[in-house]
Structures are given as C-alpha cells and as structure tokens.
Design an enzyme around this catalytic site. Structure first.
Site, PDB file in Angstrom:
ATOM      1  N   GLN A   1       0.825  -1.199   0.000  1.00 34.95           N
ATOM      2  CA  GLN A   1       0.000   0.000   0.000  1.00 34.95           C
ATOM      3  C   GLN A   1       0.865   1.256   0.000  1.00 34.95           C
ATOM      4  O   GLN A   1       1.916   1.292   0.631  1.00 34.95           O
ATOM      5  CB  GLN A   1      -0.905  -0.002   1.240  1.00 34.95           C
ATOM      6  CG  GLN A   1      -2.258   0.591   0.965  1.00 34.95           C
ATOM      7  CD  GLN A   1      -3.284   0.164   1.986  1.00 34.95           C
ATOM      8  OE1 GLN A   1      -3.323  -0.982   2.389  1.00 34.95           O
ATOM      9  NE2 GLN A   1      -4.113   1.083   2.413  1.00 34.95           N
TER      10      GLN A   1
ATOM     11  N   SER B   1       3.764  -6.600   2.675  1.00 31.88           N
ATOM     12  CA  SER B   1       2.439  -6.574   3.297  1.00 31.88           C
ATOM     13  C   SER B   1       1.402  -7.166   2.349  1.00 31.88           C
ATOM     14  O   SER B   1       1.465  -8.358   2.032  1.00 31.88           O
ATOM     15  CB  SER B   1       2.088  -5.154   3.739  1.00 31.88           C
ATOM     16  OG  SER B   1       0.924  -5.137   4.526  1.00 31.88           O
ATOM     17  N   LEU B   2       0.442  -6.365   1.826  1.00 36.45           N
ATOM     18  CA  LEU B   2      -0.544  -6.940   0.904  1.00 36.45           C
ATOM     19  C   LEU B   2       0.143  -7.565  -0.314  1.00 36.45           C
ATOM     20  O   LEU B   2      -0.394  -8.487  -0.940  1.00 36.45           O
ATOM     21  CB  LEU B   2      -1.545  -5.876   0.449  1.00 36.45           C
ATOM     22  CG  LEU B   2      -1.138  -4.976  -0.722  1.00 36.45           C
ATOM     23  CD1 LEU B   2      -1.565  -5.565  -2.063  1.00 36.45           C
ATOM     24  CD2 LEU B   2      -1.686  -3.587  -0.568  1.00 36.45           C
TER      25      LEU B   2
ATOM     26  N   ARG C   1      -9.549  -8.223   3.805  1.00 32.93           N
ATOM     27  CA  ARG C   1      -8.421  -7.796   4.652  1.00 32.93           C
ATOM     28  C   ARG C   1      -8.434  -6.282   4.831  1.00 32.93           C
ATOM     29  O   ARG C   1      -8.262  -5.766   5.944  1.00 32.93           O
ATOM     30  CB  ARG C   1      -7.112  -8.249   4.004  1.00 32.93           C
ATOM     31  CG  ARG C   1      -5.828  -7.941   4.782  1.00 32.93           C
ATOM     32  CD  ARG C   1      -4.645  -8.515   4.002  1.00 32.93           C
ATOM     33  NE  ARG C   1      -3.367  -8.369   4.680  1.00 32.93           N
ATOM     34  CZ  ARG C   1      -2.532  -7.342   4.486  1.00 32.93           C
ATOM     35  NH1 ARG C   1      -2.855  -6.368   3.657  1.00 32.93           N
ATOM     36  NH2 ARG C   1      -1.362  -7.305   5.129  1.00 32.93           N
TER      37      ARG C   1
ATOM     38  N   HIS D   1      -0.078  -3.566  11.108  1.00 28.00           N
ATOM     39  CA  HIS D   1       1.048  -4.376  11.586  1.00 28.00           C
ATOM     40  C   HIS D   1       1.433  -4.071  13.034  1.00 28.00           C
ATOM     41  O   HIS D   1       2.596  -3.881  13.360  1.00 28.00           O
ATOM     42  CB  HIS D   1       2.255  -4.233  10.652  1.00 28.00           C
ATOM     43  CG  HIS D   1       1.950  -4.672   9.251  1.00 28.00           C
ATOM     44  ND1 HIS D   1       1.716  -5.992   8.932  1.00 28.00           N
ATOM     45  CD2 HIS D   1       1.795  -3.967   8.109  1.00 28.00           C
ATOM     46  CE1 HIS D   1       1.454  -6.071   7.627  1.00 28.00           C
ATOM     47  NE2 HIS D   1       1.479  -4.864   7.114  1.00 28.00           N
TER      48      HIS D   1
ATOM     49  N   GLN E   1       0.951 -12.066   9.874  1.00 25.54           N
ATOM     50  CA  GLN E   1       1.418 -10.847   9.217  1.00 25.54           C
ATOM     51  C   GLN E   1       0.551  -9.635   9.551  1.00 25.54           C
ATOM     52  O   GLN E   1       1.026  -8.500   9.565  1.00 25.54           O
ATOM     53  CB  GLN E   1       1.440 -11.115   7.700  1.00 25.54           C
ATOM     54  CG  GLN E   1       2.070 -10.043   6.852  1.00 25.54           C
ATOM     55  CD  GLN E   1       1.213  -9.753   5.642  1.00 25.54           C
ATOM     56  OE1 GLN E   1       0.098  -9.257   5.760  1.00 25.54           O
ATOM     57  NE2 GLN E   1       1.742 -10.070   4.465  1.00 25.54           N
TER      58      GLN E   1
END
Length: 315
Positions: free
Chosen positions: A10, A95-96, A120, A204, A253
């Site tokens: 992102q 991440s994503l 998510r 996170h 995660q």
C-alpha cells in the site's frame, strides 16, 4: 545469477495504474475483468478514473494493487513467454504484496486473492476507530534503535515496529498518543526525522488483532496450492512453500512486523542478484538497492518497462 520477483504494498497506488497494460494486452485486460467479476463491482473503473481518495481507501487499494501486479505477470507469462517457475528463484511481497506474490506463484486463484484482500482491507480499517491509531516512519536509524524508541514511546499504549523497510527506514505503528511521542523521543536516539504517514489505520501492530481473526477465518475456507517457487514470508524473512504454513504466516502478518530488509537480505544471501518489482510504483526497487547495494533492481509496471526488461528476463 538468480532472480526474484517482488510485489509492492500500500502507498504505491495511483489513479491510472495498469491502464496502458490493459489497453496494450488482452491478458492484462482479462485480469481486471476477472477481479471486477470476483468483487461484483467495477474496481477497474476506480483504478483508472479515480477519485484518488476512494482508490486510496484500504479496502480498494489492496485488491487494486494486486490486480495491477497480476496484470504485469499475465503479460509476462501469456504474451511474452516468461515462465515464473523457470526464470525466478523466489517471490516476495510487502504486506498486501505477499498476496500478490502468492497469486503470481499459483498459490491463490486471482479471484480468491481479490476477495481476500477486499476483506483484509475492510477488516484492518474496522479494527481500530479512525483517529485512535497512527503510523510514523523513522528516518536515519535501523530496527535496533527503532525498537528502543517504540518501547520508550509506548508508556502503556501500543507502539511497535510495523515495517523494517531498509537499514535506515523503520515504520512504527500503534496508538496515536504513543506515535505522537515518537518524534521527540527519537531525537536523543539519532532519528533524523519522524514522518507521520497518511494512513487510515495502524497496520502491523497488536491493535490489528480483530483483523487477524477475520483473516484466519477467511483463509480457513480458501484453497492454497503449493507455490511454483518459494515465497519469502514477511514475518519470517525465510522461504516457505507449505500451504498450511502460508495461511498461518498470512494471519501472523496482520499484527506482525513486515521484515522487508531481512527478506531482501535472505534473497541476496541465497544468490539473488536481480530483483524485479512487479506492479505499480518504484518503492521496492529503492528499498532493495538500499539493502543489497550490489543488486540490480528494476520496476515493471508499464508496457515499455516490460519491453526494456524482456531480453534480460529471457536469458
């Protein structure tokens, strides 16, 4: 010489991303159509026309970035004859981007990846009321110093390392009141700048536990195949291929640290010399170069990028 494909997270989104690919290549166009069908809405119209504020919403940005990455992948594979399994040693994503990496390696179907990332994004947004959480990037220090700053800034609130991006950039996440203390505390630890990030939730960190629970439930009902090449897991900074392990690490995660610096170091230590950032933006290429200084890092997001890299990828 070994290659890795890495997939952005992102912040790399921009209105119009992937449009030139879709215009030039039927395989790319088909990706956006498949994602639209999976979500039951025209996400492609939002990606290409905006408005930017709506695209930037977490629930939209996450599947949108994956769609662009997969559009690049399908062009490479279906139109340029580049086989991931033959040409690449590892995949990894920030991440994503880990979902994009897994979809690229065949662990997820495109439709499942889109639906998981929509869920998510929504779950992460809902986990913490707007204004309660925040994130800040610490510039000029590494993770060891960042952990000390986080511990001192917490003062009973949540303040954790969210992203260890490269040797001199670490992101902290947690309660806004704790993140607001970071800049002042950071001065005595040599932090050059503490930059508040324009995010809508504190990703996170432990405040994301409701989202982790939602992802555990969703992933339990999704088929995960063994990827054609190992994925370097964000939370381990080590390669994994077992489907059950993949699900477990994706849940971890959500609240865990994205150990990107270590992920790059692991790939470099395993012989990777050439990193290809697949999708929107050029953020990861920069992070790679600051972590593995001798590595080559190239961003592939437009038809011209693909053409320029084709000879090297084909060898």
């Amino acid at each position: 010489m070994a290659r890795a494909f890495v997939f952005p997270g992102q912040g790399s989104q921009d209105v119009g991303m992937g449009k030139a690919l879709a215009d030039a290549f039927p395989a790319a166009r088909a990706v956006f159509e498949e994602v639209d069908d999976a979500l039951g809405e025209k996400l492609s119209a939002l990606i290409w026309e905006g408005p930017k504020e709506t695209l930037t919403l977490t629930e939209n940005a996450q599947p949108a970035l994956m769609a662009v990455s997969m559009a690049v992948m399908r062009v490479l594979e279906k139109e340029k004859g580049i086989s991931l399994g033959d040409k690449v040693k590892f995949v990894a994503g920030h991440s994503l981007g880990e979902y994009s990496a897994l979809a690229a390696a065949g662990a997820f179907s495109l439709a499942d990846a889109a639906r998981l990332l929509r869920l998510r994004g929504r779950a992460m947004q809902k986990a913490v009321p707007v204004g309660v959480g925040a994130m800040a990037a610490l510039l000029g220090v590494g993770v060891d110093v960042a952990e000390k700053v986080a511990a001192e800034a917490a003062q009973g609130d949540v303040c954790q390392v969210a992203n260890d991006n490269e040797p001199t950039q670490v992101v902290l996440s947690g309660h806004k009141v704790a993140i607001d203390r970071v800049a002042e505390i950071g001065k005595k630890y040599g932090v050059r700048r503490a930059v508040p990030l324009p995010v809508s939730a504190p990703f996170h960190c432990s405040l994301m536990q409701p989202a982790a629970d939602a992802m555990a439930e969703a992933l339990a009902n999704v088929t995960v195949n063994t990827p054609v090449v190992p994925v370097i897991a964000n939370v381990l900074a080590q390669p994994i291929s077992d489907p059950d392990a993949i699900k477990k690490r994706l849940v971890e995660q959500v609240t865990g640290t994205v150990r990107w610096r270590e992920c790059v170091a692991t790939m470099a230590a395993n012989g990777v010399t050439d990193f290809y950032e697949i999708g929107a933006g050029k953020v990861l290429a920069g992070l790679v170069k600051r972590t593995a200084s001798t590595a080559n890092a190239v961003s592939l997001g437009a038809p011209s990028d693909i053409d320029a890299a084709l000879a090297a990828l084909s060898s």
